[in-house]
Design a protein around this motif. Structure first.
Motif, PDB file in Angstrom:
ATOM      1  N   HIS A 164       0.899  -1.227  -0.041  1.00  0.00           N
ATOM      2  CA  HIS A 164       0.152   0.092  -0.010  1.00  0.00           C
ATOM      3  C   HIS A 164       0.839   1.109   0.082  1.00  0.00           C
ATOM      4  CE1 HIS A 164      -3.926  -1.782   0.421  1.00  0.00           C
ATOM      5  NE2 HIS A 164      -3.411  -2.787   1.453  1.00  0.00           N
ATOM      6  N   THR A 214      -0.127  -7.603 -10.909  1.00  0.00           N
ATOM      7  CA  THR A 214       0.824  -6.232 -10.434  1.00  0.00           C
ATOM      8  C   THR A 214      -0.399  -5.398  -9.512  1.00  0.00           C
ATOM      9  OG1 THR A 214       1.723  -4.071 -11.272  1.00  0.00           O
ATOM     10  CG2 THR A 214       0.045  -5.325 -12.653  1.00  0.00           C
ATOM     11  N   GLY A 215       0.377  -4.635  -8.941  1.00  0.00           N
ATOM     12  CA  GLY A 215      -0.626  -3.923  -8.045  1.00  0.00           C
ATOM     13  C   GLY A 215      -1.006  -2.642  -8.824  1.00  0.00           C
ATOM     14  N   ASP A 216      -0.402  -2.336  -9.993  1.00  0.00           N
ATOM     15  CA  ASP A 216      -0.409  -1.321 -10.880  1.00  0.00           C
ATOM     16  C   ASP A 216      -1.785  -0.961 -11.346  1.00  0.00           C
ATOM     17  OD1 ASP A 216       0.368   1.193 -11.981  1.00  0.00           O
ATOM     18  OD2 ASP A 216       2.226   0.392 -12.752  1.00  0.00           O
ATOM     19  N   ASN A 217      -1.998   0.092 -12.031  1.00  0.00           N
ATOM     20  CA  ASN A 217      -3.384   0.320 -12.749  1.00  0.00           C
ATOM     21  C   ASN A 217      -3.609  -0.709 -13.984  1.00  0.00           C
ATOM     22  OD1 ASN A 217      -2.841   1.818 -15.266  1.00  0.00           O
ATOM     23  ND2 ASN A 217      -1.690   2.957 -13.782  1.00  0.00           N
ATOM     24  N   LYS A 218      -4.909  -0.913 -14.245  1.00  0.00           N
ATOM     25  CA  LYS A 218      -5.264  -1.923 -15.325  1.00  0.00           C
ATOM     26  C   LYS A 218      -4.952  -1.318 -16.783  1.00  0.00           C
ATOM     27  CE  LYS A 218      -9.551  -3.600 -12.836  1.00  0.00           C
ATOM     28  NZ  LYS A 218     -10.935  -3.772 -12.732  1.00  0.00           N
ATOM     29  N   SER A 243      -0.409   3.845  -2.977  1.00  0.00           N
ATOM     30  CA  SER A 243      -1.322   3.539  -4.153  1.00  0.00           C
ATOM     31  C   SER A 243      -2.573   4.583  -3.959  1.00  0.00           C
ATOM     32  CB  SER A 243      -1.472   2.427  -4.117  1.00  0.00           C
ATOM     33  OG  SER A 243      -2.394   1.830  -3.060  1.00  0.00           O
ATOM     34  N   TYR A 244      -3.384   4.545  -4.976  1.00  0.00           N
ATOM     35  CA  TYR A 244      -4.742   5.055  -5.081  1.00  0.00           C
ATOM     36  C   TYR A 244      -5.422   4.592  -3.969  1.00  0.00           C
ATOM     37  CZ  TYR A 244      -9.307   6.626  -6.600  1.00  0.00           C
ATOM     38  OH  TYR A 244     -10.545   7.499  -6.384  1.00  0.00           O
ATOM     39  N   HIS A 245      -5.477   3.256  -3.997  1.00  0.00           N
ATOM     40  CA  HIS A 245      -6.257   2.218  -2.971  1.00  0.00           C
ATOM     41  C   HIS A 245      -5.890   2.680  -1.550  1.00  0.00           C
ATOM     42  CE1 HIS A 245      -8.344  -1.318  -1.341  1.00  0.00           C
ATOM     43  NE2 HIS A 245      -7.412  -1.427  -0.648  1.00  0.00           N
ATOM     44  N   ALA A 278      -4.455  -6.808 -12.555  1.00  0.00           N
ATOM     45  CA  ALA A 278      -3.855  -5.446 -12.129  1.00  0.00           C
ATOM     46  C   ALA A 278      -4.498  -5.318 -10.768  1.00  0.00           C
ATOM     47  CB  ALA A 278      -4.394  -4.669 -13.106  1.00  0.00           C
ATOM     48  N   GLU A 279      -3.823  -4.371 -10.205  1.00  0.00           N
ATOM     49  CA  GLU A 279      -4.406  -3.723  -8.786  1.00  0.00           C
ATOM     50  C   GLU A 279      -4.611  -4.724  -7.906  1.00  0.00           C
ATOM     51  OE1 GLU A 279      -7.968  -1.420  -9.617  1.00  0.00           O
ATOM     52  OE2 GLU A 279      -6.834  -0.172 -11.217  1.00  0.00           O
ATOM     53  N   SER A 281       2.549   4.961 -14.026  1.00  0.00           N
ATOM     54  CA  SER A 281       2.193   4.575 -12.637  1.00  0.00           C
ATOM     55  C   SER A 281       2.187   5.645 -11.794  1.00  0.00           C
ATOM     56  CB  SER A 281       3.214   3.376 -12.322  1.00  0.00           C
ATOM     57  OG  SER A 281       3.340   2.228 -13.117  1.00  0.00           O
TER      58      SER A 281
END
Length: 702
Positions: free
Chosen positions: A459, A545-549, A474-476, A566-567, A502
């Protein structure tokens, strides 16, 4: 230091160092010093002849210039140069066993050639007693085993007065035991070296605050700060704070242990959660290697399942060999034919060639900048049909860069970058490193501006600056979990950011003040590596990945991946791998970050990239030391070739030795000839097992 060029070719140089004698320590010092010269791929020092063989990239002329420059300032007494040498190199171990093997062989042939017959007979009978006693003991406690077969073969040969055959059998058995012991200790030495902690710097507590310090400059009594996911680099006592520590690597405990004030902590263990100050009790290099060796000796990681099955096959065949011998004598009343079943066994070749095959594969992997912690992982690598990649720092470039900063409030970009770097420097990940590096390039000094730092896996980072809560991640994490809202007009700016970037969000006092844009280009070799792995039999190639779609979709399309997600959170990666394994798949996980560690642990083979987090390298089964994904292809080829070699050795040993038994039973060859051919095949299979697994053109070092 001067040197003499003995031989020179396009990528190989042999030199001689003109000194009277070279000690083992001096050989290690100069070897690791030359290894650190630019473009040097490999070095081997021969201390007896004072020669050095150097494999290099580039032209021979450039290499000689670099070598001349480096050796002009070389000294065996230079402390910085001596610090390049690992705690254990294996040179002394190899010399010890080389000398023992030479002396054993020389003594055997000297006695055979020059001892008078009565003394020769007495010596063989005396040497045979321990084998006979060992066979009797094995029969009483283990049942029919190879030791029983060896004892019967030696006993029958002595009883028949065939002392030459008895002596040859005992010599081979002793040689096999010595080579097996050497192989095992060398394996442990190599693995211990690869497992040794790769921690160069620590956070030292001083009067001025936390200072990043070279670990070799830390003294007993100094206090260092350890946080979540850190590897504890030195033994010590907790003087402040609390943390749960995973110390399975040292004590075998499966559950993390709570460490409070006055608790003792061990070097090599990992902080699961929390933060504490440790007073150092043991400086770097003291006892660390010995602990790792003990840990390896107690583990079963050295043997693959296939190797273990082949290794123990000999014991299972003993009853058949003895039954064949008894039945042969019962029907033919011919001792010579009966001995055909005793003169040949399968154990010597199997117990010699199988460990040597695995050791050769581990060594060959090391020459290709791949550290493997055990043969079982090479077997799993060969059998795997699914591979899961992390994106950042794995499929993409190892060093992402900061492309832009979008300020959403009234702060300046430099002010936001300074604050972001101050927070991120505590938790080294490729994205965090990019932010810290960007601040350094701009000359932005970021002294400790914050209070306690808390890392939230996958996070971000949470802290307090001037009493105000500050978060980055992250955004989340920043928007959804920490409920930071966009300031007036900020959401429009956010939506204008190009989708290929990213994004890292910086929130201050409940507001998103800045978005840091990271560009993370694909590795040049990524597409070819994916294609090669598919050709080598890996059917399912997935990226998580935790990155965006948007970013993930673009990369998956370029690489033609089987699937992508993703995410995702760390537990999502681990759950995906667990599901695949339950479905019968063998899974490889490749990652580099703290958030990859649950997945690395869950996979059949966890592979860490060297530039990633220390905890990822610690938990992984295999570490790639070079900054090149092509090592995965090399590893797959080595693993497949190893399993082919083990199966080939298995078939050859069974087939050839069974043929010798049949020829002996048929009276075509004598027991002595059978023993000689058996001994020769054992040496041959052992020698073959030590040859390179890959052709030279596919075994180039990265």
């Amino acid at each position: 230091m001067k040197y003499i060029v003995l031989h020179k070719s396009s990528h190989r140089l042999r030199i001689r160092i003109p000194q009277c004698r070279m000690s083992l320590k001096e050989a290690d010092i100069i070897e690791y010093y030359i290894r650190n010269i630019d473009n040097v791929r490999d070095v081997k020092i021969y201390d007896r002849t004072k020669d050095a063989v150097i494999i290099f990239n580039g032209s021979a002329e450039d290499m000689m210039k670099a070598l001349t420059k480096a050796l002009s300032s070389f000294s065996y007494d230079d402390e910085e140069i001596c610090a390049l040498v690992p705690e254990e190199t294996g040179r002394a171990l190899n010399r010890q066993y080389e000398d023992r093997l030479v002396m054993m062989t020389a003594r055997h042939f000297l006695c055979k050639l020059f001892l008078p017959a009565p003394l020769k007979i007495a010596r063989i009978i005396f040497k045979g007693i321990p084998f006979l006693l060992k066979g009797i003991k094995a029969l009483m406690h283990e049942g029919l085993s190879v030791s029983v077969l060896d004892a019967v073969a030696i006993g029958v040969s002595i009883a028949r007065k065939d002392y030459s055959t008895a002596g040859s059998i005992m010599q081979l058995l002793k040689t096999g035991e010595l080579l097996e012991e050497w192989t095992r200790k060398k394996s442990i030495n190599d693995l211990a070296t690869s497992l040794s902690l790769n921690v160069d710097r620590v956070w030292l507590l001083t009067d001025e605050g936390e200072v990043s310090t070279d670990i070799n400059k830390v003294s007993v009594g100094d206090e260092i700060i350890i946080r979540t996911s850190d590897i504890i680099p030195l033994d010590g006592v907790v003087v402040k704070g609390e943390a749960t520590v995973n110390q399975a690597s040292m004590t075998g405990e499966s559950v993390p242990v709570l460490k409070k004030t006055d608790s003792y902590v061990y070097a090599g263990t990992v902080v699961d959660e929390g933060e504490c100050i440790i007073r150092v009790t043991t400086v770097s290099g003291s006892g660390k290697y010995d602990k790792i060796v003990r840990m390896i000796e107690e583990s079963e990681k050295l043997k693959s399942n296939t190797e273990a099955k082949a290794y123990h096959l000999a014991d299972r065949l003993v009853p058949y060999s003895l039954a064949g011998s008894v039945l042969s004598y019962f029907f033919t009343r011919n001792v010579t034919k009966s001995l055909a079943f005793l003169m040949v066994d399968y154990s010597c070749a199997m117990k010699l060639s199988m460990p040597l095959s695995v050791l050769s594969a581990i060594k060959e992997s090391g020459l290709n900048n791949i550290s493997v912690k055990g043969g079982k992982f090479l077997e799993a690598m060969a059998e795997a049909d699914t591979i899961v990649f992390d994106k950042t720092g794995t499929l993409t470039h190892a060093k992402p860069t900061l492309a832009d900063i979008f300020v959403l409030g009234n702060k300046s970009p430099d002010e936001m970058l300074r604050l972001a770097a101050c927070l991120e420097e505590h938790y080294p990940h490729s994205v965090a490193t990019a932010i810290v590096h960007a601040a350094k390039e701009k000359g932005l000094v970021h002294d400790e501006m914050h209070s306690k730092v808390q890392y939230v896996v996958a996070h971000g980072v949470s802290s307090s600056v001037d009493g105000v809560k500050t978060v980055i991640g992250s955004y989340h994490f920043v928007v959804e979990d920490e409920k930071c809202s966009f300031p007036a007009g900020g959401e429009e700016i956010y939506h204008s950011i190009p989708s290929e970037y990213s994004r890292i969000f910086l929130g201050i006092d409940g507001k998103v003040e800045a978005v840091l844009c990271i560009t993370d280009p694909l590795r040049d070799e990524a597409a070819k590596v994916i294609s090669d792995l598919r050709e080598l039999g890996i059917k399912n190639i997935c990226m998580m990945t935790g990155d965006n779609k948007d970013t993930a979709s673009e990369i998956a399309k370029k690489l033609q991946l089987t699937e992508y997600h993703a995410e995702v959170l760390p537990e999502d990666k681990a759950s995906y791998i667990k599901e695949k394994r339950l479905a019968g798949h063998k899974v490889i996980m490749v990652g580099d970050g703290i958030n990859d560690t649950p997945a690395l642990s869950e996979a059949d083979v966890g592979i860490a990239m060297s530039g990633g987090a220390a905890i990822a390298r610690e938990i992984s089964d295999i570490t790639i030391s070079s900054d090149d994904l092509s090592s995965l292809v090399t590893l797959r080829r080595i693993s497949t070739a190893l399993m082919d070699r083990i199966h080939s050795n298995y078939r050859f040993i069974l087939g050839f030795n069974s043929l010798l038994i049949l020829l002996g039973f048929a009276g075509i060859i004598s027991p002595s000839a059978s023993a000689l051919l058996h001994n020769g095949s054992t040496i041959l299979s052992g020698a073959k097992s030590m040859t390179p697994l890959l052709p030279e053109d596919k075994n180039a070092k990265n």
